[in-house]
Write a protein that holds these residues in place. Sequence first.
Motif, PDB file in Angstrom:
ATOM      1  N   HIS A  64       1.051  -1.304  -0.018  1.00  0.00           N
ATOM      2  CA  HIS A  64      -0.004   0.039  -0.085  1.00  0.00           C
ATOM      3  C   HIS A  64       0.902   1.333  -0.064  1.00  0.00           C
ATOM      4  CE1 HIS A  64      -3.678  -2.010   0.961  1.00  0.00           C
ATOM      5  NE2 HIS A  64      -3.130  -3.121   1.650  1.00  0.00           N
ATOM      6  N   ASP A  65       2.081   1.007  -0.005  1.00  0.00           N
ATOM      7  CA  ASP A  65       3.114   1.881   0.202  1.00  0.00           C
ATOM      8  C   ASP A  65       3.658   2.684  -1.163  1.00  0.00           C
ATOM      9  OD1 ASP A  65       5.104   3.993   0.760  1.00  0.00           O
ATOM     10  OD2 ASP A  65       5.775   3.034   2.488  1.00  0.00           O
ATOM     11  N   ALA A  66       3.090   3.647  -1.833  1.00  0.00           N
ATOM     12  CA  ALA A  66       3.641   4.256  -3.182  1.00  0.00           C
ATOM     13  C   ALA A  66       4.790   4.552  -3.209  1.00  0.00           C
ATOM     14  CB  ALA A  66       2.555   5.664  -3.453  1.00  0.00           C
ATOM     15  N   ASN A  67       5.439   4.916  -2.058  1.00  0.00           N
ATOM     16  CA  ASN A  67       7.043   5.321  -1.908  1.00  0.00           C
ATOM     17  C   ASN A  67       7.694   4.147  -2.285  1.00  0.00           C
ATOM     18  OD1 ASN A  67       6.678   8.237  -1.580  1.00  0.00           O
ATOM     19  ND2 ASN A  67       6.188   7.558   0.484  1.00  0.00           N
ATOM     20  N   GLU A  68       7.357   3.147  -1.623  1.00  0.00           N
ATOM     21  CA  GLU A  68       7.924   1.892  -1.762  1.00  0.00           C
ATOM     22  C   GLU A  68       8.097   1.255  -3.506  1.00  0.00           C
ATOM     23  OE1 GLU A  68      10.011   1.278   0.700  1.00  0.00           O
ATOM     24  OE2 GLU A  68       9.238  -0.842   1.127  1.00  0.00           O
ATOM     25  N   LEU A  69       6.794   1.569  -3.994  1.00  0.00           N
ATOM     26  CA  LEU A  69       6.806   1.046  -5.271  1.00  0.00           C
ATOM     27  C   LEU A  69       7.583   1.811  -6.263  1.00  0.00           C
ATOM     28  CD1 LEU A  69       3.069   0.536  -5.413  1.00  0.00           C
ATOM     29  CD2 LEU A  69       4.838  -1.415  -5.105  1.00  0.00           C
ATOM     30  N   MET A  70       7.430   3.346  -5.874  1.00  0.00           N
ATOM     31  CA  MET A  70       8.196   4.131  -6.922  1.00  0.00           C
ATOM     32  C   MET A  70       9.860   3.852  -6.719  1.00  0.00           C
ATOM     33  SD  MET A  70       6.199   5.764  -8.434  1.00  0.00           S
ATOM     34  CE  MET A  70       5.158   4.144  -8.410  1.00  0.00           C
ATOM     35  N   ALA A  71      10.284   3.752  -5.454  1.00  0.00           N
ATOM     36  CA  ALA A  71      11.693   3.596  -5.378  1.00  0.00           C
ATOM     37  C   ALA A  71      12.097   1.988  -5.959  1.00  0.00           C
ATOM     38  CB  ALA A  71      12.062   3.187  -3.685  1.00  0.00           C
ATOM     39  N   VAL A  72      11.305   1.106  -5.833  1.00  0.00           N
ATOM     40  CA  VAL A  72      11.631  -0.112  -6.466  1.00  0.00           C
ATOM     41  C   VAL A  72      11.705   0.030  -7.927  1.00  0.00           C
ATOM     42  CG1 VAL A  72      10.842  -2.546  -6.964  1.00  0.00           C
ATOM     43  CG2 VAL A  72      10.696  -1.453  -4.585  1.00  0.00           C
ATOM     44  N   ALA A  73      10.553   0.541  -8.569  1.00  0.00           N
ATOM     45  CA  ALA A  73      10.761   0.960  -9.995  1.00  0.00           C
ATOM     46  C   ALA A  73      12.028   1.570 -10.638  1.00  0.00           C
ATOM     47  CB  ALA A  73       9.360   1.928 -10.345  1.00  0.00           C
ATOM     48  N   ASP A  74      12.092   2.773  -9.584  1.00  0.00           N
ATOM     49  CA  ASP A  74      13.529   3.394 -10.137  1.00  0.00           C
ATOM     50  C   ASP A  74      14.920   2.528 -10.071  1.00  0.00           C
ATOM     51  OD1 ASP A  74      12.000   5.510 -10.417  1.00  0.00           O
ATOM     52  OD2 ASP A  74      12.501   6.734  -8.889  1.00  0.00           O
ATOM     53  N   ASP A  75      14.939   1.687  -9.047  1.00  0.00           N
ATOM     54  CA  ASP A  75      16.114   0.903  -8.962  1.00  0.00           C
ATOM     55  C   ASP A  75      16.314  -0.122  -9.928  1.00  0.00           C
ATOM     56  OD1 ASP A  75      18.406  -0.268  -7.298  1.00  0.00           O
ATOM     57  OD2 ASP A  75      17.389  -1.682  -7.175  1.00  0.00           O
ATOM     58  N   ALA A  76      14.814  -0.792 -10.168  1.00  0.00           N
ATOM     59  CA  ALA A  76      15.133  -1.804 -11.185  1.00  0.00           C
ATOM     60  C   ALA A  76      15.022  -1.256 -12.790  1.00  0.00           C
ATOM     61  CB  ALA A  76      13.578  -2.617 -10.992  1.00  0.00           C
ATOM     62  N   GLY A  77      14.808  -0.101 -12.546  1.00  0.00           N
ATOM     63  CA  GLY A  77      14.777   0.792 -14.100  1.00  0.00           C
ATOM     64  C   GLY A  77      13.377   0.474 -14.812  1.00  0.00           C
ATOM     65  N   ALA A  78      12.399   0.251 -14.174  1.00  0.00           N
ATOM     66  CA  ALA A  78      10.999  -0.050 -14.629  1.00  0.00           C
ATOM     67  C   ALA A  78      10.413   1.241 -15.288  1.00  0.00           C
ATOM     68  CB  ALA A  78       9.975  -0.402 -13.671  1.00  0.00           C
ATOM     69  N   THR A  79       9.719   0.991 -16.472  1.00  0.00           N
ATOM     70  CA  THR A  79       9.156   2.231 -17.293  1.00  0.00           C
ATOM     71  C   THR A  79       7.619   2.164 -17.207  1.00  0.00           C
ATOM     72  OG1 THR A  79       9.172   0.700 -18.927  1.00  0.00           O
ATOM     73  CG2 THR A  79      11.212   2.127 -18.951  1.00  0.00           C
ATOM     74  N   ALA A  80       6.934   1.252 -16.631  1.00  0.00           N
ATOM     75  CA  ALA A  80       5.602   1.226 -16.420  1.00  0.00           C
ATOM     76  C   ALA A  80       5.300   0.505 -15.200  1.00  0.00           C
ATOM     77  CB  ALA A  80       5.223   0.506 -17.709  1.00  0.00           C
ATOM     78  N   VAL A  81       3.903   0.764 -14.782  1.00  0.00           N
ATOM     79  CA  VAL A  81       3.354   0.025 -13.561  1.00  0.00           C
ATOM     80  C   VAL A  81       2.148  -0.527 -13.840  1.00  0.00           C
ATOM     81  CG1 VAL A  81       2.828   0.583 -11.023  1.00  0.00           C
ATOM     82  CG2 VAL A  81       4.538   2.183 -11.983  1.00  0.00           C
ATOM     83  N   HIS A  82       2.019  -1.783 -13.571  1.00  0.00           N
ATOM     84  CA  HIS A  82       0.676  -2.304 -13.535  1.00  0.00           C
ATOM     85  C   HIS A  82       0.113  -2.318 -12.270  1.00  0.00           C
ATOM     86  CE1 HIS A  82      -2.619  -4.916 -14.702  1.00  0.00           C
ATOM     87  NE2 HIS A  82      -2.222  -5.257 -15.998  1.00  0.00           N
ATOM     88  N   PRO A  83      -1.157  -2.106 -11.955  1.00  0.00           N
ATOM     89  CA  PRO A  83      -1.565  -1.980 -10.561  1.00  0.00           C
ATOM     90  C   PRO A  83      -2.056  -3.043 -10.310  1.00  0.00           C
ATOM     91  CG  PRO A  83      -2.944  -0.461 -12.004  1.00  0.00           C
ATOM     92  CD  PRO A  83      -1.601  -1.245 -12.723  1.00  0.00           C
ATOM     93  N   GLY A  84      -2.603  -4.156 -11.106  1.00  0.00           N
ATOM     94  CA  GLY A  84      -3.405  -5.368 -10.823  1.00  0.00           C
ATOM     95  C   GLY A  84      -4.948  -4.782 -10.615  1.00  0.00           C
ATOM     96  N   TYR A  85      -5.308  -5.431  -9.255  1.00  0.00           N
ATOM     97  CA  TYR A  85      -6.837  -4.886  -8.886  1.00  0.00           C
ATOM     98  C   TYR A  85      -6.582  -4.934  -7.472  1.00  0.00           C
ATOM     99  CZ  TYR A  85      -7.347 -10.191  -9.625  1.00  0.00           C
ATOM    100  OH  TYR A  85      -7.297 -11.556  -9.541  1.00  0.00           O
ATOM    101  N   GLY A  86      -7.340  -4.076  -6.924  1.00  0.00           N
ATOM    102  CA  GLY A  86      -7.154  -3.719  -5.616  1.00  0.00           C
ATOM    103  C   GLY A  86      -6.120  -2.603  -5.335  1.00  0.00           C
ATOM    104  N   PHE A  87      -5.492  -2.633  -4.304  1.00  0.00           N
ATOM    105  CA  PHE A  87      -4.289  -1.723  -3.920  1.00  0.00           C
ATOM    106  C   PHE A  87      -4.736  -0.309  -4.659  1.00  0.00           C
ATOM    107  CE2 PHE A  87      -2.090  -5.817  -3.235  1.00  0.00           C
ATOM    108  CZ  PHE A  87      -2.337  -5.879  -1.889  1.00  0.00           C
ATOM    109  N   PHE A  88      -3.734  -0.118  -5.720  1.00  0.00           N
ATOM    110  CA  PHE A  88      -3.577   1.083  -6.157  1.00  0.00           C
ATOM    111  C   PHE A  88      -4.354   1.192  -7.624  1.00  0.00           C
ATOM    112  CE2 PHE A  88       0.066   1.770  -3.532  1.00  0.00           C
ATOM    113  CZ  PHE A  88      -0.327   2.965  -2.910  1.00  0.00           C
ATOM    114  N   ALA A  89      -5.255   0.077  -8.062  1.00  0.00           N
ATOM    115  CA  ALA A  89      -5.593  -0.176  -9.603  1.00  0.00           C
ATOM    116  C   ALA A  89      -6.608   1.170  -9.765  1.00  0.00           C
ATOM    117  CB  ALA A  89      -6.415  -1.255  -9.439  1.00  0.00           C
ATOM    118  N   GLU A  90      -7.437   1.830  -8.787  1.00  0.00           N
ATOM    119  CA  GLU A  90      -8.289   2.834  -9.213  1.00  0.00           C
ATOM    120  C   GLU A  90      -8.095   3.993  -8.306  1.00  0.00           C
ATOM    121  OE1 GLU A  90     -12.594   0.898  -9.802  1.00  0.00           O
ATOM    122  OE2 GLU A  90     -11.646  -0.234  -8.485  1.00  0.00           O
ATOM    123  N   ASP A  91      -6.976   4.239  -8.067  1.00  0.00           N
ATOM    124  CA  ASP A  91      -6.626   5.359  -7.115  1.00  0.00           C
ATOM    125  C   ASP A  91      -5.784   6.470  -8.259  1.00  0.00           C
ATOM    126  OD1 ASP A  91      -5.325   7.305  -5.590  1.00  0.00           O
ATOM    127  OD2 ASP A  91      -4.563   5.828  -4.263  1.00  0.00           O
TER     128      ASP A  91
END
Lengths: 472, 216
Positions: A64-91
């Motif tokens: 549920h922590d957006a900062n965590e997800l962004m930090a991981v995305a940057d470290d791993a070099g991700a260019t896109a985020v798939h939220p699935g369903y639940g959590f951040f999907a409709e945020d």
Amino acid sequence: MQTKDHKVLVANRGEIAIRIVQACRKLGLAFTCVYTAEDAASGHVRIARELGGDKSLCRVSSYHDANELMAVADDAGATAVHPGYGFFAEDYRFARRVSQRDRKLIFIGPSWRVIRELGDKINTKRLARSLGVPTVPGSDRPIYDEMEAEKVAQSLFEFQEQQGIRKPLVLVKASAGGGGMGIEEVYDIDLFRSVYRRIRNYALRQFKDEGVLIEQRIRDFNHLEVQVVSDRSGRNPVHFGTRNCSIQSTGLQKRVEIAPGFDPSSIEYGFDAAQVLRDITNHSLAMARKVGYDNVGTWEWIVTRDGRPFLMEVNTRIQVENGVSATIARVRGQKGVDLIAEQIRIGLGEPLGYGQEDITFEGVGVEYRLIAEDPDNRFTPWVGRVDGFGWPERPWLAMHTHVPSDDPYDIPTEFDPNLALAIIWGKDLAEARERGVEFLDTLVLEGANNAGEPLRSNVRFLRDNTGRILKF
Amino acid sequence: MFDITQLLDEIKASPYEEIVVTAPHTGVVTFADVREGARVIGPSGTWKEKKGTLLATIERERNQKPIHAVEKGEVKEVLRHLEGTFVEAGTPLVRLRHFLSRDEVLAIILKKALHLFVAPERAKYYFAPDVDKKVKASGPRSVSLHEGMDLFIMSRMKREAGLAYSGPSGVIYAVYFQHNENVDAGQPLIGVCPPDQLSLIEDVVARVQTEWEERE
């Protein structure tokens, strides 16, 4: 940037995370998964270790922590985020942040403006009414004030009495809740206040938001959905048919989903079922065009016994039951439609590449949600260890699960005890039903809890309800 | 009844506890100037408002989060090879050797002396609304318990169920669970002191207060 050069952060867990990983592989995309301490044994962690490339798995403190997800995305070099369903999907705030931060990422879902517009129930209803689409009456937004809540409830009781409903009924639900949690029915305005307070306190404890929605509960209805898909142009939405999700738990969570929504070829309805399906599909597409809908989404409808549809809400995300629509869909006659892969592909900016005339449907699809729970006891979740899980492979069966079938698995208490989704295809309703029962009868699902009591599951409930699918 | 002298002796024989300070979330780690063998202190002040010794900072999304020692003790190991790297949540950063404080020793002994009401299942626990009000207004010891009273709300997978108290009548002397954190099955939730044992318990408290020497 070409589609295959992207790397997708899978910002979810369990079965949907696995399906996103599989879709990424299909499209030749790199991915990164996240997991929390409780989920260390989950199948999505395993599949990420097995199939992932460099930096494909990272432990985080919370999903549920957006900062965590962004930090991981940057470290791993991700260019896109798939939220699935639940959590951040409709945020929409999350979608906006993702796409507007310094190191921008693509949010694989509708653009944040669309999520905001359709996530606001007042807006959705206003938009629906402006297009002549009927909607369910009720509070259009979360209510935080007891007096106001009572007023809304009172007006709903009066409205139902005017409609000649003999036992009027109001639904009180936690606004931040979902999936049937934190919902109670009220039959008497004198009892409303105590129920309202109970739900409010529950919502505060569980979601840290005491907003409550008050709605008219329409009894004796079918729950239908229209699957919409549209590319980033937002101009050419298509539909992938309808689904019927009327078989639910007492807590109003879906248990069996069937595509298509009705089957007038083999069942007689008290109304023109084919016309209802056409109407809800047309209404949904009209709304999608109006807002410039630009990814996958589901329009949820209730249909009353006299065949009147009302729009309930729009889910601006992929849904659990997407696979049951895909299993009966053909694009230019081809099988093997994967709506999650389509979502990622168009989410990354590719044009859809086909129109409504290219999409056809064949047969009937049934999806069972296998859950460790006790249907005889208000669907209470069962917690313990699964140590036997298996099924015979069939060409007409697709299983989606994060539960390993070769290792024991402790069900985490943090999340719902969903074990698997089984999607079954048949050339017609009779065959789909027959195969459904065959699957359930041959399924092995065993386990025990701390006290040594055997695993409880909803398999018998699913089997008992297979006979009545699509009947109204 | 248990033997308090023996218990105290046992604890005196090994008065240490290893504390592993881990990364609370992902981020890039920078260690503070702490060396192996250095003394660190935990939070202090009436409300523990003064932070303990700074051990490291972890930066994520341009926010720096300081990581402080949670207890006093001696630094056993600093995992320096992590300096400047991106770490996962839960990665061990520093190991401390902590000398048990008087309150901790008291807690250990009380856990043996009190009647423990344990969690029947792994779940999150909350006091029932009436009890919660009392606890918040005048502390847990203001709550007197009797068999069958509604004491807890047990929450699993967002489903809630009431949990009644069973055991001897008495007051809640110690609370062992944290708000919003999971408690494993069999772990104690509260320690209950029956009225006839109150003087005995107070004796135990007094013994520990006088006999246990706090070390720096």
